[in-house]
Design an enzyme around this catalytic site. Structure first.
Site, PDB file in Angstrom:
ATOM      1  CG  ASP A   1      -1.878   1.067   1.354  1.00  0.00           C
ATOM      2  OD1 ASP A   1      -1.687   2.097   0.685  1.00  0.00           O
ATOM      3  OD2 ASP A   1      -2.856   0.908   2.112  1.00  0.00           O
ATOM      4  CG  HIS A   2       3.324   4.035  -3.094  1.00  0.00           C
ATOM      5  ND1 HIS A   2       4.265   4.402  -2.157  1.00  0.00           N
ATOM      6  CD2 HIS A   2       3.879   4.331  -4.296  1.00  0.00           C
ATOM      7  CE1 HIS A   2       5.316   4.921  -2.750  1.00  0.00           C
ATOM      8  NE2 HIS A   2       5.117   4.883  -4.049  1.00  0.00           N
ATOM      9  NE  ARG A   3      -4.093   3.800   1.322  1.00  0.00           N
ATOM     10  CZ  ARG A   3      -5.197   3.345   1.895  1.00  0.00           C
ATOM     11  NH1 ARG A   3      -6.256   4.122   2.022  1.00  0.00           N
ATOM     12  NH2 ARG A   3      -5.263   2.100   2.330  1.00  0.00           N
TER      13      ARG A   3
ATOM     14  CB  ILE B   1       4.815   0.640   2.283  1.00  0.00           C
ATOM     15  CG1 ILE B   1       4.296  -0.020   3.564  1.00  0.00           C
ATOM     16  CG2 ILE B   1       6.171   0.046   1.883  1.00  0.00           C
ATOM     17  CD1 ILE B   1       3.926  -1.477   3.416  1.00  0.00           C
TER      18      ILE B   1
END
Ligand code: CAO
Length: 422
Positions: free
Chosen positions: A392-394, A396
């Site tokens: 989850d690029h939010r 990580i």
């Protein structure tokens, strides 16, 4: 005989009836789901303990019931010919009803504005986090049309409702019922494909619908990135070969998945951000100090993810034995609601089947998932296994994604023999 609410597991001694899957006169099979019960954590199917014919339904949708309470009367000895039952479903992992979806007793109020109502006066079904968000926003949940099984209101339903209100405020849209989540609407008009050739049709099971809903929810709300790596598992496979007979003597088969679970604990301990969840209500990242790993299991009916608890506290032999039992139970659809809950990270190993790289979809509310493909021999005799971590690029960043996958690869490439010995 009366079918009663069984013990549903820790902390789940009561709940609300959200779906009823049978009617009086139906033949039911043993283990067929009769009703679904929702408590704070999960929606649990309540199976029939015997085959027979339903003589009386003793509960209504919205009723609060507790362990030991009678829900359905049956006369034993029916041939069990009614529709197949739904299986368990949960809120925090891909799961799985099959059979028809239940509908709450709800009705549009005058003027076409949606209004939930239940004869018992119970509130509409929704998870605690959705309830909390609605409360914080001052939204009356009885105005929100739930599109999940049993009319349960999802985060997407609530979001759609808020967008509807916003449109109404900004553009003065006509006062009409808020649209249901788009996932519930048919994407397009039905096409008659038989115009071009022979076709056959199969109803989409509730399990498949649930998988679709979970995947859509994850894919549309989480910005996914997948980081790939090639892992040299030559020496790991030599260890597997060396100790295979010893494990078999103990009644277990040692496979790559067991090594992966062990190595994952090392990587998750070093990178706690991957063993976490994002609480969108409080804007907090919740780091978990336990390592409950979900393992995607390929069943005849579709993907189910049981959770192997406390992997960090188990040796390879215990992991092998417990995963084997868990996967067997899952394939036989005998897995309990508790077995499906509480995962902190998921692994999906397609290596026993084949294929190369793939991008797994995060098992929300987790923040990352590992996809594993088949290890293949290279020209110089090495065994290389492709892996990919979707995160989850939010929460990580890419650099952490690369660090995590390198830690995992190194843990697999240097797997210590002392961990394998039994
Ligand atoms: N590379 C090479 N070989 C692999 C491998 C890999 N990545 N993964 C498994 N294998 C090998 C095993 O070691 C075993 O070898 P032998 O036949 O020589 O003994 C063989 O493949 C079969 O393994 P398995 O799949 O039966 O057992 P497992 O413990 O490795 O996996 C489980 C267990 C539950 C993960 C698996 O059975 C399964 O269901 N996989 C599918 C998961 C899935 O559907 N994912 C998709 C999710 S997204 O839709």
């Amino acid at each position: 005989m009366d079918i009663k609410i069984p013990n549903l597991g820790e902390g789940a001694d009561s709940g609300t009836v959200v779906s009823i899957y049978v009617k009086e006169g139906d033949s039911v099979k043993k283990d067929q789901t009769l009703v679904e019960l929702e408590n704070e954590k999960a929606v649990a199917p309540i199976p029939s303990t015997a085959a027979g014919v339903v003589t009386k339904i003793l509960v209504k949708v919205g009723d609060k019931v507790s362990v030991g309470q009678s829900i359905v009367s049956i006369s034993e000895g029916g041939n069990g010919t009614s529709a197949p039952p739904p299986a368990a479903k949960q809120q925090d992992g891909p799961v799985l009803p099959q059979g028809q979806a239940g509908a709450p007793q709800s009705a549009p109020a005058s003027g076409g504005v949606y209004q939930y109502s239940s004869p018992s006066g119970s509130p509409p079904p929704a998870s605690p986090s959705v309830r909390k968000l609605a409360q914080d926003l001052g939204i009356d949940l009885s105005r929100v049309r739930g599109t999940e099984s049993g009319g349960r209101i999802s985060l997407a339903d609530l979001r759609n409702f808020v967008q509807y209100l916003q449109n109404l405020a900004l553009h003065g849209a006509p006062a009409q019922a808020a649209p249901a989540a788009t996932a519930a609407k048919p994407a397009s008009e039905s096409i008659d494909f038989s115009k071009w050739g022979p076709v056959h049709k199969k109803a989409v099971t509730s399990l498949r619908q649930k998988i679709a809903q979970k995947m859509t929810e994850s894919w549309t709300t989480i910005p996914h990135v997948t980081q790939f790596e090639d892992v040299d598992i030559t020496s790991l496979m030599e260890l597997r070969k060396k100790y295979a007979a010893a494990y078999e003597k103990n009644g277990v088969k040692l496979t790559v998945t067991h090594f992966i679970l062990k190595a994952l604990v090392i990587a998750l301990k070093k990178h706690p951000g991957f063993n976490a969840s994002l609480d969108e209500n409080t804007n907090e990242v919740v780091y978990k100090d336990y390592y409950h790993l979900g393992v995607a299991v390929d069943t005849e009916q579709g993907l189910i993810v049981p959770v192997l608890k406390d992997v960090d506290k188990k040796n390879l032999a215990q992991i092998a034995k417990e995963l084997d039992e868990l996967a067997e139970k899952t394939r036989a659809r005998k897995v309990s609601v508790d077995d499906l809950k509480g995962g902190t990270f998921t692994v999906s190993n397609l290596g026993g089947i084949g294929g190369s790289y793939f991008t797994p979809i995060i098992n929300k509310p987790e923040v990352a998932i590992l996809g594993v493909s088949k290890g293949k021999k290279t020209a110089d005799g090495k065994l290389i296994m492709p892996i990919g971590v979707s995160y989850d690029h939010r929460v990580i960043d890419g650099a952490d994604g690369a660090r995590f996958i390198r830690t995992l690869a190194e843990a697999l490439e240097t797997f210590p023999e002392k961990e394998v010995k039994i």
